[in-house]
Design a protein around this motif. Structure first.
Motif, PDB file in Angstrom:
ATOM      1  N   GLY A 101       0.896  -1.337   0.147  1.00 32.82           N
ATOM      2  CA  GLY A 101       0.278  -0.037  -0.044  1.00 32.82           C
ATOM      3  C   GLY A 101       0.979   1.209   0.022  1.00 32.82           C
ATOM      4  O   GLY A 101       1.803   1.209   0.612  1.00 32.82           O
ATOM      5  N   SER A 102       0.338   2.300  -0.772  1.00 29.65           N
ATOM      6  CA  SER A 102       1.364   3.403  -0.878  1.00 29.65           C
ATOM      7  C   SER A 102       0.651   4.539  -0.301  1.00 29.65           C
ATOM      8  O   SER A 102       0.960   5.569  -0.851  1.00 29.65           O
ATOM      9  CB  SER A 102       1.436   3.682  -2.402  1.00 29.65           C
ATOM     10  N   THR A 103       0.146   4.466   0.950  1.00 30.82           N
ATOM     11  CA  THR A 103      -0.313   5.516   1.514  1.00 30.82           C
ATOM     12  C   THR A 103       1.051   6.672   1.915  1.00 30.82           C
ATOM     13  O   THR A 103       2.009   6.021   2.651  1.00 30.82           O
ATOM     14  CB  THR A 103      -1.061   5.303   2.950  1.00 30.82           C
ATOM     15  N   LEU A 104       0.881   7.778   1.318  1.00 24.97           N
ATOM     16  CA  LEU A 104       2.081   8.526   1.403  1.00 24.97           C
ATOM     17  C   LEU A 104       3.430   8.057   1.036  1.00 24.97           C
ATOM     18  O   LEU A 104       4.644   8.190   1.814  1.00 24.97           O
ATOM     19  CB  LEU A 104       2.191   9.266   2.869  1.00 24.97           C
ATOM     20  N   GLY A 105       3.593   7.152   0.117  1.00 21.84           N
ATOM     21  CA  GLY A 105       4.886   6.420  -0.061  1.00 21.84           C
ATOM     22  C   GLY A 105       4.970   4.960   0.530  1.00 21.84           C
ATOM     23  O   GLY A 105       5.883   4.373  -0.007  1.00 21.84           O
ATOM     24  N   HIS A 110       8.303   5.820   4.450  1.00 20.66           N
ATOM     25  CA  HIS A 110       8.224   6.241   5.702  1.00 20.66           C
ATOM     26  C   HIS A 110       9.219   6.110   6.668  1.00 20.66           C
ATOM     27  O   HIS A 110       9.930   7.125   7.585  1.00 20.66           O
ATOM     28  CB  HIS A 110       7.174   5.686   6.495  1.00 20.66           C
ATOM     29  N   LEU A 111      10.409   4.995   6.553  1.00 23.40           N
ATOM     30  CA  LEU A 111      11.124   4.688   7.265  1.00 23.40           C
ATOM     31  C   LEU A 111      12.642   5.755   7.157  1.00 23.40           C
ATOM     32  O   LEU A 111      12.765   6.409   7.722  1.00 23.40           O
ATOM     33  CB  LEU A 111      11.698   3.329   6.979  1.00 23.40           C
ATOM     34  N   ILE A 112      12.613   6.083   5.638  1.00 29.20           N
ATOM     35  CA  ILE A 112      13.731   6.897   5.302  1.00 29.20           C
ATOM     36  C   ILE A 112      13.439   8.289   5.799  1.00 29.20           C
ATOM     37  O   ILE A 112      14.301   9.006   6.576  1.00 29.20           O
ATOM     38  CB  ILE A 112      13.867   6.908   3.691  1.00 29.20           C
ATOM     39  N   VAL A 113      12.204   8.799   5.721  1.00 32.67           N
ATOM     40  CA  VAL A 113      11.734  10.180   5.904  1.00 32.67           C
ATOM     41  C   VAL A 113      11.861  10.422   7.418  1.00 32.67           C
ATOM     42  O   VAL A 113      12.314  11.254   8.012  1.00 32.67           O
ATOM     43  CB  VAL A 113      10.552  10.424   5.554  1.00 32.67           C
ATOM     44  N   HIS A 114      11.285   9.457   8.215  1.00 36.15           N
ATOM     45  CA  HIS A 114      11.406   9.597   9.801  1.00 36.15           C
ATOM     46  C   HIS A 114      12.845   9.447  10.437  1.00 36.15           C
ATOM     47  O   HIS A 114      13.113  10.082  11.340  1.00 36.15           O
ATOM     48  CB  HIS A 114      10.400   8.755  10.511  1.00 36.15           C
ATOM     49  N   LEU A 115      13.559   8.648   9.719  1.00 33.58           N
ATOM     50  CA  LEU A 115      14.978   8.416  10.193  1.00 33.58           C
ATOM     51  C   LEU A 115      15.685  10.053   9.880  1.00 33.58           C
ATOM     52  O   LEU A 115      16.637  10.333  10.847  1.00 33.58           O
ATOM     53  CB  LEU A 115      15.679   7.260   9.608  1.00 33.58           C
TER      54      LEU A 115
END
Length: 127
Positions: A101-105, A110-115
């Protein structure tokens, strides 16, 4: 003072998309959720918006002091939790989760952005 404030701007932009998704489309975050779960997801979206308001307050301040560094620590530590969630989802450890699922990517983004957010805030804390 621009560099220490960069994580606050990045956080505000990134979390605005997430907040609106949780508020306006909770089913995309948790497919098939109950009406009670939708309320909780919308409440979470509201909390994300509050973190953005905090970021805006920091961004409009003419100086950067110890209080702003402490806020960076608080906001940075938050990003450990969605990073953990993304990591677990990537490892397919959540029954019924749609990893594709691609909710916001999706979870990889998500992992990359939050890290990245976590790291940026921790640099500010350590400076």
């Amino acid at each position: 003072m621009l560099i220490p404030k960069l994580p606050f701007a990045f956080h505000a932009v990134i979390e605005s998309f997430a907040a609106l998704s949780f508020i306006l489309q909770p089913d995309k975050q948790l497919p098939g959720c109950s009406p009670a779960a939708k309320l909780i997801l919308r409440q979470y979206g509201g909390l994300l918006l509050v973190t953005n308001f905090i970021c805006v307050i920091v961004l409009v301040q003419p100086t950067f002091r110890e209080t702003e560094r402490l806020l960076a620590a608080a906001l940075g530590s938050y990003h450990a939790w969605p990073s953990y969630r993304a990591w677990v989802r990537l490892r397919n450890e959540v029954e019924g989760d749609l990893v594709g699922g691609s909710t916001l990517g999706g979870p990889a983004v998500h992992l990359i952005v939050h890290l990245l957010c976590f790291g940026m805030f921790m640099v500010v804390v350590g400076s």
